[in-house]
Design an enzyme around this catalytic site. Sequence first.
Site, PDB file in Angstrom:
ATOM      1  N   PHE A 122       0.644  -1.173  -0.362  1.00 14.27           N
ATOM      2  CA  PHE A 122      -0.003   0.072   0.283  1.00 14.27           C
ATOM      3  C   PHE A 122       0.826   1.255  -0.476  1.00 14.27           C
ATOM      4  O   PHE A 122       1.883   1.170   0.701  1.00 14.27           O
ATOM      5  CB  PHE A 122      -0.957   0.190   1.666  1.00 14.27           C
ATOM      6  CG  PHE A 122      -1.421   0.967   1.256  1.00 14.27           C
ATOM      7  CD1 PHE A 122      -3.346   0.787   0.853  1.00 14.27           C
ATOM      8  CD2 PHE A 122      -1.690   2.630   1.525  1.00 14.27           C
ATOM      9  CE1 PHE A 122      -4.398   1.860   0.522  1.00 14.27           C
ATOM     10  CE2 PHE A 122      -2.681   3.162   1.703  1.00 14.27           C
ATOM     11  CZ  PHE A 122      -3.795   3.023   1.262  1.00 14.27           C
ATOM     12  N   ASP A 200       0.572  -4.680   8.664  1.00 13.56           N
ATOM     13  CA  ASP A 200      -0.155  -3.118   9.000  1.00 13.56           C
ATOM     14  C   ASP A 200      -1.759  -4.455   8.694  1.00 13.56           C
ATOM     15  O   ASP A 200      -1.951  -5.118   7.391  1.00 13.56           O
ATOM     16  CB  ASP A 200      -0.025  -2.781   6.943  1.00 13.56           C
ATOM     17  CG  ASP A 200      -0.994  -1.593   7.569  1.00 13.56           C
ATOM     18  OD1 ASP A 200      -2.419  -1.797   7.719  1.00 13.56           O
ATOM     19  OD2 ASP A 200      -0.908  -0.831   6.553  1.00 13.56           O
ATOM     20  N   TYR A 225     -11.412   2.896   9.891  1.00 10.39           N
ATOM     21  CA  TYR A 225     -12.694   2.686   9.906  1.00 10.39           C
ATOM     22  C   TYR A 225     -12.930   2.238   7.732  1.00 10.39           C
ATOM     23  O   TYR A 225     -13.657   2.636   7.263  1.00 10.39           O
ATOM     24  CB  TYR A 225     -12.047   4.682   8.470  1.00 10.39           C
ATOM     25  CG  TYR A 225     -10.643   4.660   7.736  1.00 10.39           C
ATOM     26  CD1 TYR A 225     -10.521   4.057   6.176  1.00 10.39           C
ATOM     27  CD2 TYR A 225      -9.321   5.246   8.504  1.00 10.39           C
ATOM     28  CE1 TYR A 225      -9.462   4.297   5.788  1.00 10.39           C
ATOM     29  CE2 TYR A 225      -8.449   5.815   7.403  1.00 10.39           C
ATOM     30  CZ  TYR A 225      -8.375   5.052   6.221  1.00 10.39           C
ATOM     31  OH  TYR A 225      -7.033   4.841   5.697  1.00 10.39           O
ATOM     32  N   LYS A 226     -12.568   0.937   7.728  1.00  8.55           N
ATOM     33  CA  LYS A 226     -12.578  -0.245   7.532  1.00  8.55           C
ATOM     34  C   LYS A 226     -14.065  -0.934   7.889  1.00  8.55           C
ATOM     35  O   LYS A 226     -14.500  -0.367   8.247  1.00  8.55           O
ATOM     36  CB  LYS A 226     -11.865  -1.082   6.697  1.00  8.55           C
ATOM     37  CG  LYS A 226     -10.567   0.458   6.133  1.00  8.55           C
ATOM     38  CD  LYS A 226      -9.608  -0.856   5.183  1.00  8.55           C
ATOM     39  CE  LYS A 226      -8.481   0.403   4.715  1.00  8.55           C
ATOM     40  NZ  LYS A 226      -8.693   0.650   3.579  1.00  8.55           N
ATOM     41  N   ARG A 375     -12.336  -2.967  -7.655  1.00  5.26           N
ATOM     42  CA  ARG A 375     -12.475  -3.823  -6.008  1.00  5.26           C
ATOM     43  C   ARG A 375     -13.875  -3.897  -5.788  1.00  5.26           C
ATOM     44  O   ARG A 375     -14.170  -2.963  -5.957  1.00  5.26           O
ATOM     45  CB  ARG A 375     -10.904  -3.129  -5.985  1.00  5.26           C
ATOM     46  CG  ARG A 375     -10.998  -4.108  -4.083  1.00  5.26           C
ATOM     47  CD  ARG A 375      -9.906  -3.040  -3.665  1.00  5.26           C
ATOM     48  NE  ARG A 375     -10.018  -1.936  -2.519  1.00  5.26           N
ATOM     49  CZ  ARG A 375     -10.007  -1.231  -2.108  1.00  5.26           C
ATOM     50  NH1 ARG A 375      -8.360  -1.088  -1.398  1.00  5.26           N
ATOM     51  NH2 ARG A 375     -10.081   0.016  -1.197  1.00  5.26           N
TER      52      ARG A 375
END
Lengths: 415, 415
Positions: A122, A200, A225-226, A375
Site C-alpha cells: 500500500f 499492517d 475506518y474500514k 475492487r
Amino acid sequence: VIERAHAEALDAADGLASFRDRFVVADEGLVYADGNSLGRLPRATVAALERLTAEWGERLVRGWSDWIEEPVRVGDRLAPVIGAGRGEVVVCDSTTVNLYKLAAAALAWRGGGALLADRGEFPTDRYVLEGLAAAHGVELRWLESDPVRGPDTASVAAACRAGDVALVVLSHVHFRSGALADLPAITAAAAEHETLVLWDLSHSAGAVPVDLVAGGAALAVGCTYKYLNGGPGAPAYLYVRRDLQEELRSPVQGWFGQRDQFLMGPEYEPAAGIERFLAGTPSVLGLAAVAAGVELLLEAGVEALRRKSVALTELTVALHDERLAPLGFRLSSPRDGERRGGHVALAHDVAWPICRVLVEQERVVPDFRPPDVVRLGFAPLYSRFVDVWDAVDRLAGLVERGDHLDMDASPARVT
Amino acid sequence: VIERAHAEALDAADGLASFRDRFVVADEGLVYADGNSLGRLPRATVAALERLTAEWGERLVRGWSDWIEEPVRVGDRLAPVIGAGRGEVVVCDSTTVNLYKLAAAALAWRGGGALLADRGEFPTDRYVLEGLAAAHGVELRWLESDPVRGPDTASVAAACRAGDVALVVLSHVHFRSGALADLPAITAAAAEHETLVLWDLSHSAGAVPVDLVAGGAALAVGCTYKYLNGGPGAPAYLYVRRDLQEELRSPVQGWFGQRDQFLMGPEYEPAAGIERFLAGTPSVLGLAAVAAGVELLLEAGVEALRRKSVALTELTVALHDERLAPLGFRLSSPRDGERRGGHVALAHDVAWPICRVLVEQERVVPDFRPPDVVRLGFAPLYSRFVDVWDAVDRLAGLVERGDHLDMDASPARVT
C-alpha cells in the site's frame, strides 16, 4: 446458472443478517461494495457522538479525567479483534504516523539494518519506509511478490537470510488483490534471522481473524475506518508486543507518551506501557466512534464474520466466472478462499470507465485501484448476498451493453 | 474597591456579549476559567457534527470527493486568524506531530545545527526537540528566560550569534505565565543569523492577533481546542511560509502528502503546496468541528476579541491586587497588558489544594500548573466580566476561610 434466488436463500440462512439493521442505510437502492474502504455508519455511533459532544459541553475540561484513558481503553476493547493482549494496543494518530513511529523505533533499536517491503505494498507504507530509509541512511529492499498471491514465506525467508534486515513491513491482507499473508509463518521465518515484522492490518482486522500473540507478531498497525466502521479519518491503532514495549522508544516524543504527564517534568521519560507510543492529544470524538464500531464487531464475533466473508467472496468469484470472465474480466485475487481476505479484485483492461459507469449509472459503489482493478468489498457485518448478486449483475449488464465505451477513460482522481 | 456592579457594567457595554449565546452553556452556575485549555462547545458545532455524520451515512466513501479538500480548505479559513496567506496553512494531526514534522524538516534542510528552546517551554515542545536532538545527534540548547516575562529578543539574538543554531522553537504566548513574545522582533533577530523560528501558537491564536506573514515567520504550529473551540483532541494546524514549502520535506512521508495521491505511484513525490505536510488520512469529523469553531472567531473578529481579552485580564489583575495579593497570591504574568496573552497566572505556595477546592466546592474551573500556579483563562468569545469577578471572589473566599487546608496537598494527576 446462479440465480438471484440462490443469493436470497443464503441471506435467509445468514445468522448475522440482523446486524444490517444496526447501521444507517440511507439508500436501499444503492449497492455498497466498498466497506473495505470506508465502513458504513453504525446507528450506535450516531448516539455515541451525540453523547460525547454533550459531555464536552457539560463537563468541559473536566471531561479529560475520563477521556485520558480512552486511547488505551479502546485499544483494550479492540485487542481481541486482532488477537492482542490487554495493554498491547493503543488507538491514536493515523496509520501512517503509527507506522512511522513503530518502524523508526524498531530501526533505532536495531541500530540500523535494511528495511524490506513488498513492491506492491500500500502506497503510504512504501512512502513512509522510503522516507525513513533516506533519513537513516539505510537500504530499502523490495520483495517482488506475485501480484495475485502476495508475499510468501519462502521469499521473505530468503530475503532475511542476508542477516542484515532489521524490519519487514507487510500487509496482512493486500489492499489490491486481497491476498491473505501467512502471518505466523512469515513472522517465524523472519525471526530466525532476528528480523522484526511490522504487520499492517488495515485490510484484515474485522473481516479476517488476526492472532498477533499466537502468531508471535512483534509490531502491528491498522486503520479503523474500514471493517471497524470508525468513520472517515478515525484514529488508527498500533500494537507492540509486551516484551518489546520497554525496548522501543517512539521518535515522536510527545506529552501523552510521557510518564506522569501532568507533572510536566524537565526531561522526557517514556511511560511504562503501551501509552509510551502516544504522541499528542488524542481525538476524543474519534475515539468514541471507534469504540462504537468495535463493540459491534465483538458482538458479532470475528469467527462468524470470517465465515460469512468467505461465503460472500466465494459467491463473488463464482459469479465472476459465470458472468464476468466472458466479458474480459480476470480474477486478480487468490481463488482459494483460505488465502483471500474480505474483498475481490477483478481486473479489466478498461476498469476505470467501467467503475465510473458502475457508480454513476448503476448505483453500485466499488473501488477503482490503478491500473486495472475493480475492487469489490462486501463487509460481512452489513452486506447481503443479494448485494453481491446485484453488483455483479449490474456490472455485467453495463459491459454487455457497452455503456462504458462513451466514458472518459483518463484516470482522474478517485478515492 | 471593585464591586460586582462594575463587572456587570462592563458586560452591559460588551459588543461581543451576544456570542455567549452561540455556545452550549449547560450549567449557568459554573464559572469556566479554562477556555484556554479546552474551549466551550459552539452550538454550530453540534449541527456541523450531525451534518457530517449524516453525510458519512448517506454518501459513504463518495464523500471523500469533498472531504479530501478539507485540510486545506479549513486551513485557508483559519489563515486570517493567524495572519497567514491562502495555501500556507493545513489542518491535520496533533500539535505534537506537526511540531515534529516541521522541526525535523527544518533540521534536515539546514543539514544539522543546534536546536534552541526555552527551558520553561510547554512540555510536548521540549520533549519533541529532545527526541529530535538525540536522533539527529545535534545539540539542544536552552534559553533561561524570566519565568514571568518569557523569552526576550536580546537573549534569542545572543543565543543565535554563535551562528550554528538551525531552529528556535518558541511559544507565542507562554502556557504558564501568559507572556506574549515579540514575534516579529524575535523572528527578525534570529533571521540575521540564518536561524529559523518555529512558533507554537496554541495559547495565542484566537485570543491574540497573530500576523505570521507581516512578522516574517517561517514556521508555526498550533492546536484548535483552546480559543478555536474545536473540541477535545481536535486536529491541529501547521503553517509553512510559501517560499519555504518547496524547500522542506516532511519526515513522515504519507499518502496524503503525495502528488497525485490516487495514482499510487512507485515513489514518493511530495505535493506541490502545503498539502505535502499532510501524512495519513485526516479526521473528517475533527475538521468539521474545527471549521465551525473558526467561523465564529472570524465573525467576532480577532481585533475585537483581543480588546475584550485585554480588558478581562486587566480586571483579573486588578482584582488580584485587591483581593488575592493580601492572601499570599503573587501575579505570575506580565503586568503590562500589551505583553500578556489571554490568561493570567496566579502563584500561591499551596496552589494545588486551592485549585481542588475551587473546582470541587466553589464551582470555578481553573487550571493548576505545577508547581504553584492557579491559571485563569477567560476566553473572550463567551466569557463575561462577572465571570472574572465571581471567580476571584470565590477564590478569595475559600482561602480566607482556609477551606483548602483540609485538602490533600499531594499533586495528583490533573488536566
